[in-house]
Design a protein around this motif. Structure first.
Motif, PDB file in Angstrom:
ATOM      1  N   PRO A 177       0.820  -1.219   0.000  1.00  0.00           N
ATOM      2  CA  PRO A 177       0.000   0.000   0.000  1.00  0.00           C
ATOM      3  C   PRO A 177       0.849   1.262   0.000  1.00  0.00           C
ATOM      4  O   PRO A 177       2.055   1.232   0.284  1.00  0.00           O
ATOM      5  CB  PRO A 177      -0.792  -0.121   1.311  1.00  0.00           C
ATOM      6  CG  PRO A 177       0.087  -0.928   2.208  1.00  0.00           C
ATOM      7  CD  PRO A 177       0.781  -1.922   1.297  1.00  0.00           C
ATOM      8  N   VAL A 178       0.199   2.366  -0.320  1.00  0.00           N
ATOM      9  CA  VAL A 178       0.780   3.687  -0.080  1.00  0.00           C
ATOM     10  C   VAL A 178       0.081   4.272   1.140  1.00  0.00           C
ATOM     11  O   VAL A 178      -0.921   3.720   1.624  1.00  0.00           O
ATOM     12  CB  VAL A 178       0.620   4.624  -1.297  1.00  0.00           C
ATOM     13  CG1 VAL A 178       1.400   4.090  -2.486  1.00  0.00           C
ATOM     14  CG2 VAL A 178      -0.846   4.832  -1.653  1.00  0.00           C
ATOM     15  N   PHE A 179       0.598   5.392   1.648  1.00  0.00           N
ATOM     16  CA  PHE A 179       0.100   5.943   2.899  1.00  0.00           C
ATOM     17  C   PHE A 179      -0.367   7.378   2.645  1.00  0.00           C
ATOM     18  O   PHE A 179       0.443   8.271   2.400  1.00  0.00           O
ATOM     19  CB  PHE A 179       1.178   5.842   3.968  1.00  0.00           C
ATOM     20  CG  PHE A 179       1.617   4.417   4.160  1.00  0.00           C
ATOM     21  CD1 PHE A 179       0.876   3.548   4.940  1.00  0.00           C
ATOM     22  CD2 PHE A 179       2.721   3.911   3.470  1.00  0.00           C
ATOM     23  CE1 PHE A 179       1.237   2.220   5.069  1.00  0.00           C
ATOM     24  CE2 PHE A 179       3.093   2.586   3.600  1.00  0.00           C
ATOM     25  CZ  PHE A 179       2.345   1.729   4.401  1.00  0.00           C
ATOM     26  N   VAL A 180      -1.676   7.525   2.655  1.00  0.00           N
ATOM     27  CA  VAL A 180      -2.308   8.787   2.263  1.00  0.00           C
ATOM     28  C   VAL A 180      -2.712   9.558   3.508  1.00  0.00           C
ATOM     29  O   VAL A 180      -3.321   9.001   4.428  1.00  0.00           O
ATOM     30  CB  VAL A 180      -3.553   8.520   1.396  1.00  0.00           C
ATOM     31  CG1 VAL A 180      -4.215   9.836   0.984  1.00  0.00           C
ATOM     32  CG2 VAL A 180      -3.186   7.691   0.167  1.00  0.00           C
ATOM     33  N   SER A 181      -2.370  10.834   3.538  1.00  0.00           N
ATOM     34  CA  SER A 181      -2.825  11.698   4.628  1.00  0.00           C
ATOM     35  C   SER A 181      -3.176  13.071   4.072  1.00  0.00           C
ATOM     36  O   SER A 181      -2.646  13.502   3.039  1.00  0.00           O
ATOM     37  CB  SER A 181      -1.771  11.815   5.736  1.00  0.00           C
ATOM     38  OG  SER A 181      -0.537  12.294   5.250  1.00  0.00           O
ATOM     39  N   VAL A 182      -4.088  13.725   4.745  1.00  0.00           N
ATOM     40  CA  VAL A 182      -4.544  15.052   4.332  1.00  0.00           C
ATOM     41  C   VAL A 182      -3.438  16.073   4.570  1.00  0.00           C
ATOM     42  O   VAL A 182      -2.736  16.025   5.593  1.00  0.00           O
ATOM     43  CB  VAL A 182      -5.802  15.447   5.117  1.00  0.00           C
ATOM     44  CG1 VAL A 182      -6.158  16.909   4.886  1.00  0.00           C
ATOM     45  CG2 VAL A 182      -6.968  14.551   4.726  1.00  0.00           C
ATOM     46  N   GLY A 183      -3.295  16.998   3.613  1.00  0.00           N
ATOM     47  CA  GLY A 183      -2.402  18.124   3.807  1.00  0.00           C
ATOM     48  C   GLY A 183      -3.166  19.368   4.215  1.00  0.00           C
ATOM     49  O   GLY A 183      -2.987  19.907   5.299  1.00  0.00           O
ATOM     50  N   HIS A 184      -4.091  19.816   3.362  1.00  0.00           N
ATOM     51  CA  HIS A 184      -4.849  21.051   3.617  1.00  0.00           C
ATOM     52  C   HIS A 184      -6.029  21.086   2.649  1.00  0.00           C
ATOM     53  O   HIS A 184      -5.929  20.614   1.509  1.00  0.00           O
ATOM     54  CB  HIS A 184      -3.928  22.257   3.391  1.00  0.00           C
ATOM     55  CG  HIS A 184      -4.566  23.597   3.661  1.00  0.00           C
ATOM     56  ND1 HIS A 184      -5.209  23.895   4.834  1.00  0.00           N
ATOM     57  CD2 HIS A 184      -4.640  24.732   2.892  1.00  0.00           C
ATOM     58  CE1 HIS A 184      -5.645  25.149   4.794  1.00  0.00           C
ATOM     59  NE2 HIS A 184      -5.312  25.667   3.630  1.00  0.00           N
ATOM     60  N   ARG A 185      -7.162  21.593   3.124  1.00  0.00           N
ATOM     61  CA  ARG A 185      -8.358  21.813   2.306  1.00  0.00           C
ATOM     62  C   ARG A 185      -8.806  20.540   1.583  1.00  0.00           C
ATOM     63  O   ARG A 185      -9.124  20.571   0.392  1.00  0.00           O
ATOM     64  CB  ARG A 185      -8.128  22.945   1.306  1.00  0.00           C
ATOM     65  CG  ARG A 185      -7.957  24.311   1.954  1.00  0.00           C
ATOM     66  CD  ARG A 185      -7.733  25.392   0.914  1.00  0.00           C
ATOM     67  NE  ARG A 185      -8.820  25.402  -0.066  1.00  0.00           N
ATOM     68  CZ  ARG A 185      -8.774  26.078  -1.213  1.00  0.00           C
ATOM     69  NH1 ARG A 185      -7.683  26.767  -1.524  1.00  0.00           N
ATOM     70  NH2 ARG A 185      -9.789  26.033  -2.045  1.00  0.00           N
TER      71      ARG A 185
END
Length: 220
Positions: A177-185
């Motif tokens: 998998p890849v690891f997705v996280s929110v940055g902004h907006r």
């Protein structure tokens, strides 16, 4: 043209950098992406001897073709410190973003967003300074997770301390998998949906793949 907001001076010490992250982290917004995301920028930094090579590619989301790009070479002005990569890599990336003729709808960073000890990784930093929606797509996990199912689109929460800071997302069946996280907006749901759109064939999104190729070519 992308305007860079002057939210802080660039620090010279680790303590100053940590203080900036702590001050800016509460400003991150977790609302949704625009209804129509037409263009997405990939951001990547390569290292060539003592230089940084910051590469940005802007892709049409439907065709995944590159519609704009920029490369900036520079000398690192901040040391290599875990958790403070943005102060080393953001300045040349911001310079590259300012050279674009196409303003992307979203920034896709090769790194972390909220999946960060102070909840303020590179994607958060760049999103705030440009006031553009941004997400982080990391190759390695910043936190704990259970392996997601083998099918494309399967995911599990990525946790750091007691917080859910992102997702381990399977972009291709049977591939890490890849690891997705929110940055902004952006919301986490919208970020993962976009990453799947940008990764129809390979583990990494095409935004990351094209920026990586551009940076490596420029660094040779």
């Amino acid at each position: 043209m992308i305007e860079i907001r002057d939210l802080h001076p660039w620090p010279s010490t680790e303590d100053e950098a940590v203080a900036i992250q702590a001050r800016l982290a509460p400003l991150v917004r977790l609302d949704g992406l625009p209804e129509q995301v037409r263009t997405a920028a990939g951001l990547d930094v390569a290292y060539a001897d003592d230089e940084l090579v910051a590469a940005v590619t802007v892709l049409d989301v439907e065709s995944l073709s590159v519609v704009d790009s920029a490369v900036v070479r520079g000398i690192p002005e901040f040391p290599y410190v875990p958790g403070l990569f943005a102060f080393r890599e953001a300045p040349p990336l911001l310079s590259a973003l300012s050279e674009l003729s196409v303003t992307p709808d979203v920034l896709v960073c090769d790194g972390q967003g909220l999946a960060h000890p102070r909840r303020f990784g590179l994607a958060c930093h760049l999103g705030l300074l440009t006031d553009l929606p941004s997400i982080g797509v990391g190759k390695t996990a910043m936190g704990r997770y259970e392996p997601p199912g083998e099918e494309r689109g399967a995911w599990t929460p990525l946790r750091l301390d007691d917080d859910v800071v992102g997702r381990a997302l399977r972009t291709q069946r049977g591939i890490k998998p890849v690891f997705v996280s929110v940055g902004h907006r952006c919301t986490l749901d919208a970020a993962c949906d976009l990453v799947l759109r940008l990764a129809p064939k390979y583990r990494l999104p095409e935004t990351t793949r094209t920026a990586d190729r551009l940076g490596r070519a420029a660094g040779r």
